[in-house]
Design a protein around this motif. Structure first.
Motif, PDB file in Angstrom:
ATOM      1  N   UNK A  93     -61.253  46.905  55.579  1.00 35.47           N
ATOM      2  CA  UNK A  93     -60.050  47.728  55.581  1.00 35.47           C
ATOM      3  C   UNK A  93     -59.075  47.271  56.659  1.00 35.47           C
ATOM      4  N   UNK A  94     -59.576  46.916  57.822  1.00 30.72           N
ATOM      5  CA  UNK A  94     -58.696  46.439  58.889  1.00 30.72           C
ATOM      6  C   UNK A  94     -57.957  45.179  58.453  1.00 30.72           C
ATOM      7  N   UNK A  95     -58.644  44.274  57.765  1.00 27.11           N
ATOM      8  CA  UNK A  95     -57.998  43.047  57.287  1.00 27.11           C
ATOM      9  C   UNK A  95     -56.903  43.368  56.265  1.00 27.11           C
ATOM     10  N   UNK A  96     -57.189  44.321  55.373  1.00 25.93           N
ATOM     11  CA  UNK A  96     -56.181  44.722  54.392  1.00 25.93           C
ATOM     12  C   UNK A  96     -54.962  45.325  55.079  1.00 25.93           C
ATOM     13  N   UNK A  97     -55.195  46.204  56.045  1.00 25.46           N
ATOM     14  CA  UNK A  97     -54.085  46.846  56.756  1.00 25.46           C
ATOM     15  C   UNK A  97     -53.238  45.809  57.480  1.00 25.46           C
ATOM     16  N   UNK A  98     -53.873  44.822  58.079  1.00 23.91           N
ATOM     17  CA  UNK A  98     -53.143  43.764  58.779  1.00 23.91           C
ATOM     18  C   UNK A  98     -52.236  42.999  57.814  1.00 23.91           C
ATOM     19  N   UNK A  99     -52.747  42.711  56.607  1.00 27.00           N
ATOM     20  CA  UNK A  99     -51.931  42.010  55.610  1.00 27.00           C
ATOM     21  C   UNK A  99     -50.739  42.849  55.165  1.00 27.00           C
ATOM     22  N   UNK A 100     -51.003  44.121  54.894  1.00 29.08           N
ATOM     23  CA  UNK A 100     -49.932  44.999  54.440  1.00 29.08           C
ATOM     24  C   UNK A 100     -48.868  45.186  55.516  1.00 29.08           C
ATOM     25  N   UNK A 101     -49.316  45.309  56.755  1.00 23.33           N
ATOM     26  CA  UNK A 101     -48.362  45.475  57.852  1.00 23.33           C
ATOM     27  C   UNK A 101     -47.508  44.222  58.017  1.00 23.33           C
ATOM     28  N   UNK A 102     -48.141  43.063  57.942  1.00 26.35           N
ATOM     29  CA  UNK A 102     -47.414  41.804  58.119  1.00 26.35           C
ATOM     30  C   UNK A 102     -46.332  41.640  57.046  1.00 26.35           C
ATOM     31  N   UNK A 103     -46.600  42.158  55.849  1.00 31.03           N
ATOM     32  CA  UNK A 103     -45.634  42.062  54.753  1.00 31.03           C
ATOM     33  C   UNK A 103     -44.631  43.209  54.745  1.00 31.03           C
ATOM     34  N   UNK A 104     -44.744  44.121  55.716  1.00 31.34           N
ATOM     35  CA  UNK A 104     -43.820  45.250  55.770  1.00 31.34           C
ATOM     36  C   UNK A 104     -44.078  46.294  54.710  1.00 31.34           C
ATOM     37  N   UNK A 105     -45.324  46.411  54.264  1.00 33.14           N
ATOM     38  CA  UNK A 105     -45.653  47.343  53.195  1.00 33.14           C
ATOM     39  C   UNK A 105     -46.262  48.649  53.690  1.00 33.14           C
ATOM     40  N   UNK A 106     -46.450  48.782  55.018  1.00 36.04           N
ATOM     41  CA  UNK A 106     -46.807  50.079  55.585  1.00 36.04           C
ATOM     42  C   UNK A 106     -45.765  50.442  56.634  1.00 36.04           C
ATOM     43  N   UNK A 107     -45.631  51.745  56.870  1.00 44.82           N
ATOM     44  CA  UNK A 107     -44.670  52.207  57.869  1.00 44.82           C
ATOM     45  C   UNK A 107     -45.095  51.724  59.251  1.00 44.82           C
ATOM     46  N   UNK A 108     -44.114  51.356  60.059  1.00 43.73           N
ATOM     47  CA  UNK A 108     -44.432  50.913  61.409  1.00 43.73           C
ATOM     48  C   UNK A 108     -43.389  49.951  61.945  1.00 43.73           C
ATOM     49  N   UNK A 109     -43.605  49.414  63.136  1.00 39.99           N
ATOM     50  CA  UNK A 109     -42.622  48.540  63.777  1.00 39.99           C
ATOM     51  C   UNK A 109     -42.263  47.306  62.960  1.00 39.99           C
ATOM     52  N   UNK A 110     -43.245  46.734  62.237  1.00 47.38           N
ATOM     53  CA  UNK A 110     -42.940  45.539  61.450  1.00 47.38           C
ATOM     54  C   UNK A 110     -41.920  45.853  60.373  1.00 47.38           C
ATOM     55  N   UNK A 111     -42.168  46.934  59.635  1.00 46.43           N
ATOM     56  CA  UNK A 111     -41.211  47.326  58.611  1.00 46.43           C
ATOM     57  C   UNK A 111     -39.875  47.713  59.230  1.00 46.43           C
ATOM     58  N   UNK A 112     -39.899  48.442  60.329  1.00 42.69           N
ATOM     59  CA  UNK A 112     -38.654  48.861  60.971  1.00 42.69           C
ATOM     60  C   UNK A 112     -37.803  47.643  61.334  1.00 42.69           C
ATOM     61  N   UNK A 113     -38.448  46.570  61.795  1.00 43.96           N
ATOM     62  CA  UNK A 113     -37.713  45.359  62.151  1.00 43.96           C
ATOM     63  C   UNK A 113     -37.102  44.705  60.917  1.00 43.96           C
TER      64      UNK A 113
END
Length: 454
Positions: free
Chosen positions: A93-113
């Motif tokens: 699950x952590x690996x999946x979350x990291x991928x989604x975050x990197x692609x801007x597919x979950x809410x957070x600083x990456x998407x905000x940028x």
């Protein structure tokens, strides 16, 4: 699907960050899923941004579908692992979350940028650069020069090839038409926002008939908000550029609309102007406007554009009550057109039914089976019933019928159709053509029409 914006595969993601709160309680943004077959025959699930703010996508195991609904921002990683089960581990699950975050597919600083960058780019120019129309022009150049066509060739020949294509499509339709010209400039036209390869006959039916009518002083294009954040009507404050040139923003007309709305409602109208960044339903009409209405001095009519929400779910109000409702917008547009100098042409950029695997249907429409034929027949019957209401100028009945039936074939443009009818006060709408374009695999079948309001 009628979606020209192509997401890009995401680059390898950084490792999971255990100190990042948005990763510990992941909140999934709206995503689109699609199947992707690998060279070895393995099928993966592709995920991309349904809002098209991020252009990245990730490929994961189809089993991930059981995990995504749990990413609501309310559950931590351990709770998600426990609830999903099925052999899911924290490491997976952590690996999946990291991928989604990197692609801007979950809410957070990456998407905000990503969002901040997109909005900064939008605000940095007075015009929207070509997107869908540039891709079409490039494809036409490739048809002539081959797959190795250079960027220089695309830049040099794109406008010529696009004009040739528009002329060719118009000729094919008008050569068969008993009445190849309108008697005068219509008050409004209805045409699709499908890609040209599938929608050209209906574009040609309306634009071909306007080659000899008076040139409008402005064009108001009412589109469909496919990806944006607005829950109501969303206007654009930009000019539009295509390979054929620039249609300037009609700021004077926009000021009239603002004045008639009042400050608070006008603020709502332009609050989500960024929704136009990825939207194709406006841009795809610009080359036709430029080609048909080019002035002797090389100028084009000015443009005002707005995306209109579906009025059926909330009786015309915005979906959440916070956006601009359709009725205040219609009233402001009627007043602005009345007081604006010169001639105004309204374009309802409307696709109708959407059926097939791309839209969640399990039953295929493709083939000669009884089930496939019945599916196509249901779509056609619904389209004919709804278009009869359009032809009779019965905008309220159209909304009521869609609300009662819960839009069974996924009409995507009821909003701009109704707005065009109500702004013009149409008592009848002249239907010119109806068609549906699909594929042999049953992925997507989309219907559209060509029509005019005299």
């Amino acid at each position: 699907m009628d979606t020209p914006h192509a997401p890009q595969p995401s680059k390898p993601a950084p490792p999971f960050n255990p100190s990042a709160g948005h990763m510990l309680r992941p909140r999934l943004r709206p995503v689109r899923g699609f199947g992707a077959q690998q060279p070895d025959g393995k099928v993966l699930l592709g995920l991309s941004d349904a809002r098209q703010i991020s252009d990245q996508m990730v490929f994961v195991s189809p089993a991930v579908q059981a995990i995504l609904p749990h990413m609501t921002g309310e559950k931590d990683i351990d709770a998600i692992v426990a609830e999903v089960g099925r052999g899911l581990s924290r490491a997976i699950l952590e690996n999946l979350i990291a991928q989604l975050d990197h692609a801007g597919l979950i809410e957070g600083p990456t998407f905000d940028a990503i969002l901040s960058k997109m909005r900064a780019e939008f605000d940095s120019s007075p015009r929207l650069p070509p997107s869908s129309t540039a891709a079409i022009a490039d494809a036409l150049v490739v048809q002539e020069f081959g797959e190795k066509a250079t960027d220089e060739q695309k830049k040099e020949h794109g406008a010529r090839k696009l004009r040739e294509a528009l002329d060719g499509w118009i000729k094919q339709i008008m050569d068969q038409a008993a009445d190849p010209s309108f008697d005068a400039l219509p008050r409004a036209i209805i045409a699709p926002h499908l890609d040209y390869w599938r929608g050209w006959p209906n574009y040609a039916h309306v634009y071909g008939r306007m080659r000899v009518v008076d040139r409008p002083d402005r064009v108001v294009i009412l589109g469909t908000n496919h990806f944006g954040l607005s829950t109501g009507v969303a206007a654009c404050d930009k000019s539009f550029e295509t390979p054929l040139g620039i249609c300037e923003y009609d700021s004077a007309f926009a000021d009239l609309v603002r004045e008639n709305l009042g400050r608070d409602l006008a603020g709502k109208l332009f609050e989500h102007r960024y929704d136009h960044e990825r939207e194709h339903s406006i841009e795809l009409h610009i080359p036709w406007v430029q080609h048909i209405f080019k002035g002797p001095d090389g100028s084009y009519p000015k443009v005002f554009a707005a995306l209109v929400h579906d009025p059926a779910p909330n009786n015309g109000e915005s979906y959440d009550g916070n956006g601009l409702g359709i009725l205040p917008f219609i009233d402001a547009m009627k007043a602005a057109i009345t007081s604006a100098p010169g001639r105004t042409l309204i374009i309802s950029s409307a696709d109708l039914s959407h059926i097939g695997g791309s839209f969640g249907d399990q039953q295929t429409f493709a083939g000669d089976t009884d089930e496939a034929k019945a599916m196509r027949d249901r779509m056609h019957k619904h389209d004919m019933e709804m278009l009869q209401l359009v032809a009779e100028g019965k905008a309220e009945e159209l909304v009521a019928s869609m609300a009662w039936q819960q839009n069974p074939t996924r009409w995507c443009s009821t909003g701009n159709l109704v707005a065009a009818m109500k702004i013009t006060g149409a008592k009848e709408v002249r239907m010119l053509n109806y068609m549906a374009a699909g594929d042999d695999q049953g992925v997507a079948l989309v219907s559209s029409c060509a029509a005019a309001i005299a």
